[in-house]
Design an enzyme around this catalytic site. Structure first.
Site, PDB file in Angstrom:
ATOM      1  N   GLY A  41       0.826  -1.211   0.000  1.00 18.48           N
ATOM      2  CA  GLY A  41       0.000   0.000   0.000  1.00 18.48           C
ATOM      3  C   GLY A  41       0.855   1.252   0.000  1.00 18.48           C
ATOM      4  N   ALA A  42       1.827   1.293   0.907  1.00 19.77           N
ATOM      5  CA  ALA A  42       2.678   2.488   1.007  1.00 19.77           C
ATOM      6  C   ALA A  42       3.498   2.669  -0.268  1.00 19.77           C
ATOM      7  CB  ALA A  42       3.583   2.369   2.228  1.00 19.77           C
ATOM      8  N   ASN A  43       3.983   1.568  -0.834  1.00 26.05           N
ATOM      9  CA  ASN A  43       4.733   1.677  -2.098  1.00 26.05           C
ATOM     10  C   ASN A  43       3.862   2.310  -3.176  1.00 26.05           C
ATOM     11  OD1 ASN A  43       6.717   0.251  -0.766  1.00 26.05           O
ATOM     12  ND2 ASN A  43       6.301  -1.704  -1.793  1.00 26.05           N
ATOM     13  N   GLU A 141      -3.099  -7.297   0.913  1.00 24.06           N
ATOM     14  CA  GLU A 141      -2.262  -7.372   2.115  1.00 24.06           C
ATOM     15  C   GLU A 141      -2.995  -6.719   3.301  1.00 24.06           C
ATOM     16  OE1 GLU A 141       2.485  -7.686   1.824  1.00 24.06           O
ATOM     17  OE2 GLU A 141       1.763  -5.647   1.638  1.00 24.06           O
ATOM     18  N   GLY A 223       5.702  -9.633 -15.868  1.00 24.09           N
ATOM     19  CA  GLY A 223       7.154  -9.450 -15.741  1.00 24.09           C
ATOM     20  C   GLY A 223       7.820  -9.378 -17.100  1.00 24.09           C
ATOM     21  N   ASP A 247      16.476  -5.147  -9.007  1.00 21.16           N
ATOM     22  CA  ASP A 247      15.662  -5.655  -7.894  1.00 21.16           C
ATOM     23  C   ASP A 247      14.186  -5.559  -8.319  1.00 21.16           C
ATOM     24  OD1 ASP A 247      14.353  -6.196  -5.535  1.00 21.16           O
ATOM     25  OD2 ASP A 247      15.189  -4.496  -4.420  1.00 21.16           O
ATOM     26  N   ALA A 250       8.604  -4.600  -5.601  1.00 16.58           N
ATOM     27  CA  ALA A 250       7.672  -3.462  -5.762  1.00 16.58           C
ATOM     28  C   ALA A 250       7.492  -3.007  -7.204  1.00 16.58           C
ATOM     29  CB  ALA A 250       8.073  -2.278  -4.886  1.00 16.58           C
ATOM     30  N   ALA A 251       8.029  -3.751  -8.172  1.00 19.58           N
ATOM     31  CA  ALA A 251       7.794  -3.376  -9.573  1.00 19.58           C
ATOM     32  C   ALA A 251       6.298  -3.452  -9.870  1.00 19.58           C
ATOM     33  CB  ALA A 251       8.573  -4.291 -10.512  1.00 19.58           C
ATOM     34  N   GLY A 252       5.654  -4.463  -9.297  1.00 20.20           N
ATOM     35  CA  GLY A 252       4.204  -4.602  -9.478  1.00 20.20           C
ATOM     36  C   GLY A 252       3.450  -3.438  -8.831  1.00 20.20           C
ATOM     37  N   ASP A 253       3.999  -2.933  -7.731  1.00 17.49           N
ATOM     38  CA  ASP A 253       3.345  -1.797  -7.064  1.00 17.49           C
ATOM     39  C   ASP A 253       3.433  -0.547  -7.941  1.00 17.49           C
ATOM     40  OD1 ASP A 253       2.833  -3.432  -4.889  1.00 17.49           O
ATOM     41  OD2 ASP A 253       4.731  -2.928  -3.916  1.00 17.49           O
ATOM     42  N   SER A 292      12.588   2.754  -5.437  1.00 18.89           N
ATOM     43  CA  SER A 292      12.537   2.435  -6.875  1.00 18.89           C
ATOM     44  C   SER A 292      11.269   2.949  -7.568  1.00 18.89           C
ATOM     45  CB  SER A 292      12.628   0.919  -7.070  1.00 18.89           C
ATOM     46  OG  SER A 292      11.416   0.291  -6.680  1.00 18.89           O
TER      47      SER A 292
HETATM   48  O1  RIB Z   1       5.351  -5.527  -3.304  1.00 20.12           O
HETATM   49  C1  RIB Z   1       6.533  -5.423  -2.551  1.00 20.12           C
HETATM   50  C2  RIB Z   1       6.218  -5.307  -1.090  1.00 20.12           C
HETATM   51  O2  RIB Z   1       5.623  -6.518  -0.652  1.00 20.12           O
HETATM   52  C3  RIB Z   1       7.411  -5.110  -0.212  1.00 20.12           C
HETATM   53  O3  RIB Z   1       7.745  -3.752  -0.039  1.00 20.12           O
HETATM   54  C4  RIB Z   1       7.012  -5.825   1.075  1.00 20.12           C
HETATM   55  O4  RIB Z   1       6.885  -4.982   2.167  1.00 20.12           O
HETATM   56  C5  RIB Z   1       5.726  -6.559   0.754  1.00 20.12           C
HETATM   57  O5  RIB Z   1       4.621  -5.906   1.231  1.00 20.12           O
END
Ligand code: RIB
Length: 313
Positions: A41-43, A141, A223, A247, A250-253, A292
């Site tokens: 969520g935060a990402n 999550e 991906g 890395d 969080a690419a999906g985020d 990122s």
């Molecule tokens: O999507 C990546 C995130 O999944 C990470 O930052 C980790 O905290 C998990 O929530």
């Protein structure tokens, strides 16, 4: 342009780089330990802000040192965190992450901690912001009742509702009912749909299952194979951007946040997926979750390097 709301998880990521991802019972030496702000969520809230949208984040941290750090970081990232709550008796969420050198592939184990303390009552804080917002983003999550009820209320108030279907979770598909867009990655799609996914034809088949339960479209993050859009009108495959992976965390985020920012701005689905593809690709080139998340100018610069293209399946 309206604002963006993100409801979801926030974690402190403990990351070690390793020559390879260890197998069961295997003990290997990694290096470069770092603590990085994360949580899906935060990402996504940070990504949405960097992509130029005023973003409000609702979630819970523990009453601990990690919580202080995570909240401070959100405010440095210029995410509106005024609705965040400290959950008494819970530790802040943490994620243990191993990133493989050379490939950027990762494994993640999360202790949800305070993220589990988010309740339907917390959604009340959003009421005054629906009118000024155009899009709301959730992930899996968070407690499922919050995801289901939050999307129901937001949809009723006319917002575009987007679900990042991570992490992989077997849930009642009725939770998708009020989402305009559901975006899983390949693993999440397999677990959610119950359909084994080992070819693009299977991706379409599994996505069709989710489409039956959702209120709109399915966007699958594939991906290195790009992404796939499924609507009631058909399916389209979007090629990936080629980048040097550092890395994949969080690419999906970055992808889902970019998708929702573009949709909130009124971009059509195909162009929004194209924009999201570029944002996800850039996130793979930088170490760590929130560090990122790409800026809008960088996403646009990458997009201009190639022609818009996607293939109808
Ligand atoms: O999507 C990546 C995130 O999944 C990470 O930052 C980790 O905290 C998990 O929530």
């Amino acid at each position: 342009m309206g604002e963006q709301i993100v409801v979801g998880s926030i974690n402190l990521d403990m990351v070690v780089t390793s020559p390879k991802i260890p197998g069961p019972g295997e003990n290997i030496c990694g290096h470069g330990f770092r603590m990085v702000p994360g949580g899906k969520g935060a990402n996504q809230a940070v990504a949405s802000t960097r992509l130029g949208k005023k973003t409000r984040f609702l979630g819970c941290v523990g009453n601990d040192f990690f919580g202080d750090y995570l909240l401070e970081n959100l405010s440095k990232a210029e995410v509106d965190s005024s609705l965040m709550r400290r959950a008494e008796g819970f530790s802040s969420g943490v994620a243990l992450i191993v990133v493989e050198e050379n490939t950027g592939v990762n494994t993640i184990v999360v202790d949800n901690g305070a993220n589990e303390a988010l309740t339907i009552k917390d959604l009340e804080g959003l009421e005054v912001f629906y009118d000024s917002s155009d899009c709301i983003l959730f992930q899996l999550e968070s407690p499922l009742d919050v995801v289901a009820e939050g999307s129901r209320r937001a949809k009723e108030r006319g917002l575009i509702t987007v679900l990042d279907a991570g992490p992989p979770r077997q849930v009642e598909l009725s939770v998708l009912a009020n989402f305009d867009v559901v975006s899983p990655n390949r693993n999440e799609l397999e677990v959610l749909s119950g359909v084994r996914v080992d070819s693009i034809a299977h991706v379409v088949q599994a996505a069709k299952r989710l489409l039956e339960f959702s209120a709109g479209s399915i966007v699958v993050k594939l991906g290195e194979e790009g992404s796939l859009l499924l609507t009631g009108e058909g399916a389209w495959l979007f090629p990936p951007y080629e980048v040097k992976p550092v890395d994949s965390t969080a690419a999906g985020d970055a992808f889902t946040a970019a998708l929702s920012v573009a949709l909130g701005e009124g971009t059509n689905l195909h162009d929004a997926v194209w924009f999201a593809n570029a944002a996800g690709a850039l996130a793979v080139t930088v170490f760590g979750a929130q560090p990122s998340m790409p800026k809008r100018n960088d996403v646009i610069a990458l997009m201009t390097k190639r022609q818009r293209q996607w293939g109808h399946l």
